[in-house]
Design an enzyme around this catalytic site. Structure first.
Site, PDB file in Angstrom:
ATOM      1  N   LYS A  83       0.782  -1.210   0.091  1.00 27.47           N
ATOM      2  CA  LYS A  83      -0.054   0.024   0.046  1.00 27.47           C
ATOM      3  C   LYS A  83       0.829   1.292  -0.092  1.00 27.47           C
ATOM      4  O   LYS A  83       0.686   2.031  -0.700  1.00 27.47           O
ATOM      5  CB  LYS A  83      -1.030  -0.095   1.009  1.00 27.47           C
ATOM      6  CG  LYS A  83      -2.159  -1.137   1.121  1.00 27.47           C
ATOM      7  CD  LYS A  83      -2.881  -1.431   2.532  1.00 27.47           C
ATOM      8  CE  LYS A  83      -3.892  -2.259   1.999  1.00 27.47           C
ATOM      9  NZ  LYS A  83      -4.419  -2.809   3.296  1.00 27.47           N
TER      10      LYS A  83
ATOM     11  N   GLN B 115      -5.266  -1.400   9.353  1.00 31.55           N
ATOM     12  CA  GLN B 115      -5.112  -2.806   8.899  1.00 31.55           C
ATOM     13  C   GLN B 115      -5.804  -3.844  10.110  1.00 31.55           C
ATOM     14  O   GLN B 115      -5.659  -3.675  10.868  1.00 31.55           O
ATOM     15  CB  GLN B 115      -3.682  -3.170   8.573  1.00 31.55           C
ATOM     16  CG  GLN B 115      -3.295  -4.521   7.794  1.00 31.55           C
ATOM     17  CD  GLN B 115      -3.798  -4.732   6.470  1.00 31.55           C
ATOM     18  OE1 GLN B 115      -3.798  -3.491   5.729  1.00 31.55           O
ATOM     19  NE2 GLN B 115      -4.226  -5.606   6.169  1.00 31.55           N
TER      20      GLN B 115
ATOM     21  N   ASP C 137     -11.488   2.521   3.461  1.00 33.16           N
ATOM     22  CA  ASP C 137     -11.790   1.157   3.566  1.00 33.16           C
ATOM     23  C   ASP C 137     -13.293   1.001   3.261  1.00 33.16           C
ATOM     24  O   ASP C 137     -13.968   0.056   2.926  1.00 33.16           O
ATOM     25  CB  ASP C 137     -11.455   0.656   5.056  1.00 33.16           C
ATOM     26  CG  ASP C 137     -10.312  -0.453   4.625  1.00 33.16           C
ATOM     27  OD1 ASP C 137      -9.944  -1.070   3.714  1.00 33.16           O
ATOM     28  OD2 ASP C 137      -9.615  -0.360   5.919  1.00 33.16           O
TER      29      ASP C 137
END
Ligand code: GUN
Length: 294
Positions: free
Chosen positions: A54, A98, A121
């Site tokens: 990422k 995460q 997200d």
């Protein structure tokens, strides 16, 4: 019949190129540089790999990357106070925590603490609700990637029978909402579904997101159907090594499907590309600019 293989790597690279072009335009015209903060708690090896990719791709597309590494023992209060800081930081347009988080931290509480406008997200209940009601929202990256791949085969999904196997908050549920928005006829199947093979056989487009290696067999697939495999499962391979397989039995499915995503190289690369898309979108909204062309 042998299926067309959907090249997720290529489509992800094209998506990242579009993001990079949009980022360049934002800098030139508006002097804006989007920023993505990624928070990793602990040292889960798979999570470390994802977070590394990422960061690399965020920087490659011209955006700023802010990495926050917390120890495995970090408290929920520590993580929540970091979120408060990131919410208030104008250089941060996207926040990604995460998952999975260690057991002392309540993931739902952390997700709800993220500013919904920075929730790249798309996991915040406000974004989930906006997606479900058809309002503009930040949408979860993997489902967004799945729809882009399906639309690389079919210009329109309107009227098609879409079957989603899996009902998670991260993939199955938001994917169903996106497919409804595309005017597909959507069935969500799961571990309690009666006669799952028969349900799968109805699909013009079959999405597999169950997290069980090679569960979906060739004879579950209608001849010529499009198959999008979200699974990333590590299984024992030759010589004590491991290999990565999807939720679909690829060797069987490739003989039945019209088009199919490989694992790896299908949905996986699209997830990060869509994260970058969401970050650019969040930056535009934050600066009162129109939605970008990606
Ligand atoms: N862990 C596995 N997939 C994801 C994802 O899409 N987002 C986050 N934040 N964590 C994950």
């Amino acid at each position: 019949m042998t299926a067309e293989v959907i090249d997720g790597k290529l489509i992800a690279a094209e998506t990242r190129n579009k993001v990079a072009a949009e980022v360049a335009r934002l800098l030139k015209v508006h002097n804006v540089v989007p920023g993505l903060a990624v928070v990793l708690v602990g040292s889960n090896p798979a999570s470390q790999v994802y977070v590394g990719s990422k960061k690399k791709m965020t920087v490659e597309t011209g955006m700023r990357s802010f990495e926050h590494l917390l120890p495995e023992t970090a408290s929920e209060a520590e993580l929540l106070s970091l979120i408060v800081k990131l919410n208030a930081d104008p250089a941060v347009n996207g926040i990604l925590v995460q998952l999975p988080l260690p057991p002392q931290i309540d993931a739902a509480k952390v997700i709800s603490a993220i500013d919904p406008g920075k929730d790249v997200d798309g996991f915040h209940p406000l974004n989930a609700g906006r997606l479900a009601t058809g309002l503009p929202a930040l949408v979860p990256c993997t489902p967004l990637g799945c729809v882009i791949l399906a639309k690389s085969v079919h210009k329109s999904l309107a009227g098609m029978d879409a079957v989603v196997v899996g009902r998670s908050n991260i993939v199955g549920k938001p994917l169903a909402a996106l497919l409804i928005a595309e005017s597909a006829t959507v069935t969500v199947a799961h571990s309690k579904t009666n006669d799952l093979p028969a349900v799968c056989r109805r699909a013009d487009v079959l999405f597999a997101a169950v997290g069980r290696p090679e569960m979906i067999r060739g004879d579950w697939i209608r001849l010529g159907a499009t198959v999008i495999d979200v699974g990333i499962n590590r299984v024992p391979g030759e010589g004590g090594k491991h290999r990565i397989v999807g939720d679909v039995h690829y060797a069987e499915a490739v003989e039945r499907a019209g088009a199919i995503t490989p694992v790896p190289g299908g949905v996986g690369p699209m997830t990060i590309a869509c994260l970058l898309v969401n970050t650019v979108r969040a930056a535009c909204v934050a600066h009162g600019l129109p939605a970008p062309a990606v």
